[in-house]
Enzyme design. Structure first.
Site, PDB file in Angstrom:
ATOM      1  N   CYS A   1     -35.917 -32.239  17.021  1.00  0.00           N
ATOM      2  CA  CYS A   1     -37.220 -31.835  16.497  1.00  0.00           C
ATOM      3  C   CYS A   1     -38.325 -32.413  17.390  1.00  0.00           C
ATOM      4  O   CYS A   1     -38.122 -33.398  18.082  1.00  0.00           O
ATOM      5  CB  CYS A   1     -37.484 -32.344  15.083  1.00  0.00           C
ATOM      6  SG  CYS A   1     -36.218 -31.878  13.909  1.00  0.00           S
TER       7      CYS A   1
ATOM      8  N   TRP B   1     -35.035 -28.816  14.545  1.00  0.00           N
ATOM      9  CA  TRP B   1     -33.609 -28.597  14.761  1.00  0.00           C
ATOM     10  C   TRP B   1     -32.952 -29.152  13.504  1.00  0.00           C
ATOM     11  O   TRP B   1     -32.959 -30.350  13.277  1.00  0.00           O
ATOM     12  CB  TRP B   1     -33.133 -29.329  16.009  1.00  0.00           C
ATOM     13  CG  TRP B   1     -31.707 -29.076  16.335  1.00  0.00           C
ATOM     14  CD1 TRP B   1     -31.204 -27.992  17.005  1.00  0.00           C
ATOM     15  CD2 TRP B   1     -30.583 -29.904  16.019  1.00  0.00           C
ATOM     16  NE1 TRP B   1     -29.847 -28.107  17.106  1.00  0.00           N
ATOM     17  CE2 TRP B   1     -29.437 -29.265  16.512  1.00  0.00           C
ATOM     18  CE3 TRP B   1     -30.441 -31.120  15.357  1.00  0.00           C
ATOM     19  CZ2 TRP B   1     -28.163 -29.797  16.372  1.00  0.00           C
ATOM     20  CZ3 TRP B   1     -29.172 -31.657  15.215  1.00  0.00           C
ATOM     21  CH2 TRP B   1     -28.047 -30.991  15.724  1.00  0.00           C
TER      22      TRP B   1
ATOM     23  N   HIS C   1       2.488 -28.057  28.601  1.00  0.00           N
ATOM     24  CA  HIS C   1       2.730 -28.961  27.471  1.00  0.00           C
ATOM     25  C   HIS C   1       2.131 -28.429  26.171  1.00  0.00           C
ATOM     26  O   HIS C   1       2.004 -29.160  25.199  1.00  0.00           O
ATOM     27  CB  HIS C   1       2.176 -30.356  27.777  1.00  0.00           C
ATOM     28  CG  HIS C   1       2.840 -31.006  28.950  1.00  0.00           C
ATOM     29  ND1 HIS C   1       4.152 -31.416  28.926  1.00  0.00           N
ATOM     30  CD2 HIS C   1       2.387 -31.264  30.203  1.00  0.00           C
ATOM     31  CE1 HIS C   1       4.474 -31.926  30.103  1.00  0.00           C
ATOM     32  NE2 HIS C   1       3.425 -31.839  30.898  1.00  0.00           N
TER      33      HIS C   1
ATOM     34  N   ARG D   1     -36.738 -29.181  22.188  1.00  0.00           N
ATOM     35  CA  ARG D   1     -36.159 -30.156  21.254  1.00  0.00           C
ATOM     36  C   ARG D   1     -35.663 -29.518  19.965  1.00  0.00           C
ATOM     37  O   ARG D   1     -35.099 -30.202  19.109  1.00  0.00           O
ATOM     38  CB  ARG D   1     -37.199 -31.218  20.909  1.00  0.00           C
ATOM     39  CG  ARG D   1     -37.738 -31.962  22.102  1.00  0.00           C
ATOM     40  CD  ARG D   1     -38.874 -32.862  21.689  1.00  0.00           C
ATOM     41  NE  ARG D   1     -38.414 -33.943  20.869  1.00  0.00           N
ATOM     42  CZ  ARG D   1     -38.012 -35.124  21.333  1.00  0.00           C
ATOM     43  NH1 ARG D   1     -38.043 -35.349  22.630  1.00  0.00           N
ATOM     44  NH2 ARG D   1     -37.608 -36.057  20.532  1.00  0.00           N
TER      45      ARG D   1
ATOM     46  N   GLU E   1     -21.456 -22.241  25.487  1.00  0.00           N
ATOM     47  CA  GLU E   1     -22.758 -22.494  24.861  1.00  0.00           C
ATOM     48  C   GLU E   1     -23.744 -21.352  25.059  1.00  0.00           C
ATOM     49  O   GLU E   1     -24.594 -21.128  24.204  1.00  0.00           O
ATOM     50  CB  GLU E   1     -23.366 -23.830  25.312  1.00  0.00           C
ATOM     51  CG  GLU E   1     -23.841 -23.871  26.732  1.00  0.00           C
ATOM     52  CD  GLU E   1     -24.432 -25.225  27.128  1.00  0.00           C
ATOM     53  OE1 GLU E   1     -25.109 -25.848  26.320  1.00  0.00           O
ATOM     54  OE2 GLU E   1     -24.204 -25.641  28.279  1.00  0.00           O
TER      55      GLU E   1
ATOM     56  N   ASN F   1     -39.229 -36.517  13.075  1.00  0.00           N
ATOM     57  CA  ASN F   1     -38.065 -36.328  13.943  1.00  0.00           C
ATOM     58  C   ASN F   1     -37.102 -37.473  13.643  1.00  0.00           C
ATOM     59  O   ASN F   1     -37.505 -38.633  13.719  1.00  0.00           O
ATOM     60  CB  ASN F   1     -38.522 -36.366  15.402  1.00  0.00           C
ATOM     61  CG  ASN F   1     -37.389 -36.562  16.403  1.00  0.00           C
ATOM     62  OD1 ASN F   1     -37.572 -37.197  17.427  1.00  0.00           O
ATOM     63  ND2 ASN F   1     -36.233 -36.030  16.130  1.00  0.00           N
TER      64      ASN F   1
ATOM     65  N   LYS G   1     -20.258 -24.441  29.706  1.00  0.00           N
ATOM     66  CA  LYS G   1     -21.377 -23.566  30.059  1.00  0.00           C
ATOM     67  C   LYS G   1     -21.173 -22.173  29.492  1.00  0.00           C
ATOM     68  O   LYS G   1     -22.079 -21.578  28.932  1.00  0.00           O
ATOM     69  CB  LYS G   1     -21.510 -23.518  31.585  1.00  0.00           C
ATOM     70  CG  LYS G   1     -22.899 -23.382  32.088  1.00  0.00           C
ATOM     71  CD  LYS G   1     -23.631 -24.677  32.335  1.00  0.00           C
ATOM     72  CE  LYS G   1     -23.721 -25.565  31.138  1.00  0.00           C
ATOM     73  NZ  LYS G   1     -24.250 -26.876  31.412  1.00  0.00           N
TER      74      LYS G   1
END
Ligand code: F6R
Length: 614
Positions: free
Chosen positions: A2, A76, A509, A27, A493, A102, A490
């Site tokens: 935020c 956020w 494996h 942010r 997202e 925040n 990358k």
């Protein structure tokens, strides 16, 4: 996360607050809000919306919102979903107190329960609204607002930075911080308040970083700072190098694309700046040449992409300088047992310098008396102030949430540093050091040339082809494994395609069970012959299961190239710089896939650029 932005001064507050919020939108951008005190009667007027600052601006069309004291917020979400009710500012019952915040108030549930029993009515699910009601309640018991704030900050648990305006104190703003950042800029008869000085970088370079666990009463021409016991502190505004506010995309469609193309310059700037500082580099790190000679261990710490840069750089320090490296994921390492070692240092790697997990990891190491150094892109950040030494990154302002050029700046700086340490320790001679600097410059050219070479094929056919897959695996060996991790991060997202990464030898494996004709498998090659042959075997294992191979290979690696369904070939470089040489092309490819899918590339959903909560 935020962002908090505020203004107290001679001008109407809205224009600055909105500009500041737009700059700090990195942010968080789930929702946004603004509040100010109406100059005629000091009543609070406000707007809040879902989405970012552009939505907030649109909401003003129908509202005459103006006032000389105002605050704003981009969110956020942590507590409570994305909704207008949960957007900041939040208010007390009588709507006389407005707050933006925040951080996270950890004891908000208990406080809310008590306040509800006292009769307070809440309109959101947030922890922030609780702060407004606690203050409302305290102001009924304390005539002096300062005493109410002292009790408030000692009641709240967690990490926070908040700004409050009150109808009963119309000329001032109250701010407080514990762990989360907050700074003040001083202009002529005006004060700017923000989570990051980028918000007011074009207004003033007179800055006060509010000390941790302090609160302040701000008027347009004065600031009084107190610690949480109410003791007045003598604080001074300092003149700082404010960041260049270059938020232009320079004609590129997205910041991410611009930043991918910035990387050639970033490497060149890194080399020239580090070369120029070579004689003072140990001093900048808070160390001396004899200490570098004795160094036995380096801990590299970071999160996300910065952590990946550390994982790549581990190979530099170990093989070039002969120094053992541990790479710590900042969000996890401090929960492990610490083994003290007098001949060790920690380097925190961060673009923003504000990542809460990394700051907490640094605190943990400092509590164990470890020498800490920040390798950070934002010179005015908390991390730089919190560490004994500081090495700058030369990425320039990075706006896109997905980090690209900061990664390149980190890897290039750490490569230079490993060579500088090797030289100091007598492991390499002057010519070898100089050759290493030249190798970085060669890689800078490859980053851009390789994009140009494959640009057409990627944009005209490959992006559309690979945008159709819903999963992908990323493999690499040795130094190419952390690079595969970065590529995997990358793509996921910015495209929302599910990806996972493995050291290629681990395939058999377990993960090999996932491979069939529907699974694209990205393989990043290595220059080293022995490792290359091992990797080749892993690629054959994928082909034998009809997996679809996308290969990033070096010139001359014919067998691997022939196995690939899609191949990108780049010139051979120093084996340790192989990942860096592939960086631009990898980023351009995943960017193009996300673009094909129509994703909001610069601001992927649910993310924020500066992660200031743990
Ligand atoms: C991914 C990304 C994040 C950051 C991470 C650390 O593209 O940008 O993973 O790398 O949040 O941030 P900094 O480097 O600012 O500490």
């Amino acid at each position: 996360m935020c962002s908090v932005v505020g203004y107290v001064g001679k001008n109407l507050s809205r224009s600055f607050v909105m500009q500041g919020l737009a700059r700090l939108e990195y942010r968080g951008y789930d929702s946004a809000g603004f509040a100010c005190l109406h100059p005629s009667d000091n009543r609070v007027i406000y707007a809040k919306v879902e989405g970012g600052v552009s939505n907030l601006l649109k909401s003003f069309d129908s509202l005459p919102i103006e006032g000389y004291v105002g605050l704003g917020h981009t969110r956020w979400s942590t507590h409570g979903g994305i909704s207008t009710d949960n957007a900041h500012p939040h208010f007390d019952c009588k709507r006389k107190i407005s707050i933006v915040h925040n951080g996270i108030v950890e004891n908000h549930r208990d406080l809310r329960r008590e306040l509800e029993q006292e009769g307070h009515i809440f309109h959101s699910e947030t922890d922030t609204e609780v702060i407004a009601h606690v203050l409302e309640s305290l102001l009924t018991r304390h005539e002096n607002p300062k005493n109410a704030v002292i009790e408030l900050v000692n009641t709240l648990e967690g990490a926070y930075a908040f700004a409050i305006i009150m109808s009963d104190q119309p000329d001032s703003m109250i701010v407080a911080r514990k762990r989360s950042p907050l700074c003040l800029g001083s202009g002529e008869d005006e004060m700017f308040i923000a989570s990051d000085l980028l918000a007011f970088a074009d207004k003033t370079n007179k800055v006060l970083f509010l000390p941790d666990e302090c609160f302040a009463f701000i008027k347009k021409d004065s600031v009084e700072v107190f610690d949480f016991n109410g003791k007045k502190l003598s604080t001074r505004f300092q003149i700082v190098d404010v960041p260049q506010v270059d938020d232009l995309k320079n004609g590129f469609e997205h910041y991410m694309l611009k930043e991918i193309y910035d990387q050639k310059k970033v490497i060149k700037d890194t080399v020239s700046n580090y070369k120029a500082q070579a004689s003072s580099i140990w001093h900048q790190m808070g160390l001396s040449a004899p200490q570098i000679k004795c160094l036995q261990r380096i801990s590299l710490i970071g999160c996300g992409t910065s952590w990946h840069a550390g994982l790549v750089a581990q190979f530099f320090f170990e093989s070039i300088a002969g120094i053992k490296v541990e790479v710590g994921l900042a969000s996890e390492m401090r929960y492990r047992t610490f083994f003290p070692d007098p001949y060790s240092i920690a380097i925190a790697i961060s673009q923003s310098g504000e990542t809460a997990d990394t700051l907490e990891a640094l605190r943990f190491l400092q509590n164990h008396k470890m020498h800490t150094v920040a390798l950070v892109n934002v010179s005015s950040s908390t991390m730089v102030r919190q560490t004994a030494g500081y090495l700058p990154l030369y990425a320039g302002l990075e706006v896109s949430v997905a980090s690209t050029k900061a990664f390149t700046a980190q890897v290039a700086a750490l490569y230079w540093l490993a060579n500088a340490m090797a030289y100091e320790r007598g492991k390499i001679d002057k010519d070898t050091f100089k050759a290493a600097e030249d190798e970085l410059l060669v890689v800078a050219e490859i980053i851009e040339n390789s994009i140009e070479e494959y640009k057409r094929e990627i944009t005209e056919t490959l992006a559309a082809k690979y945008a159709q897959y819903s999963t992908a695996l990323f493999l690499g060996r040795h130094i190419a494994h952390p690079f595969a991790m970065e590529a995997s991060l990358k793509l996921k997202e910015i495209s929302y395609i599910f990806t996972d990464s493995y050291p290629a030898g681990e395939l058999k494996h377990g993960p090999l069970a996932l491979v069939d004709e529907k699974m694209p498998v990205f393989i990043f090659s290595v220059v080293d012959e022995e490792l290359y042959h091992k990797l080749l075997t892993n690629a054959q294992e994928v082909k034998a299961r009809k997996g679809h191979l996308i290969v990033f290979a070096f010139e001359g690696q014919t067998e691997l190239i022939e196995l690939a369904d899609t191949v990108f070939i780049i010139p051979k470089v120093n084996p340790l710089l192989g990942p860096l040489a592939m960086t631009g092309l990898m980023q351009f490819f995943v960017y193009s896939i996300a673009k094909e899918l129509g994703r909001p590339i610069d601001k992927p959903r649910n993310l924020a650029k500066s992660v200031t909560v743990e």
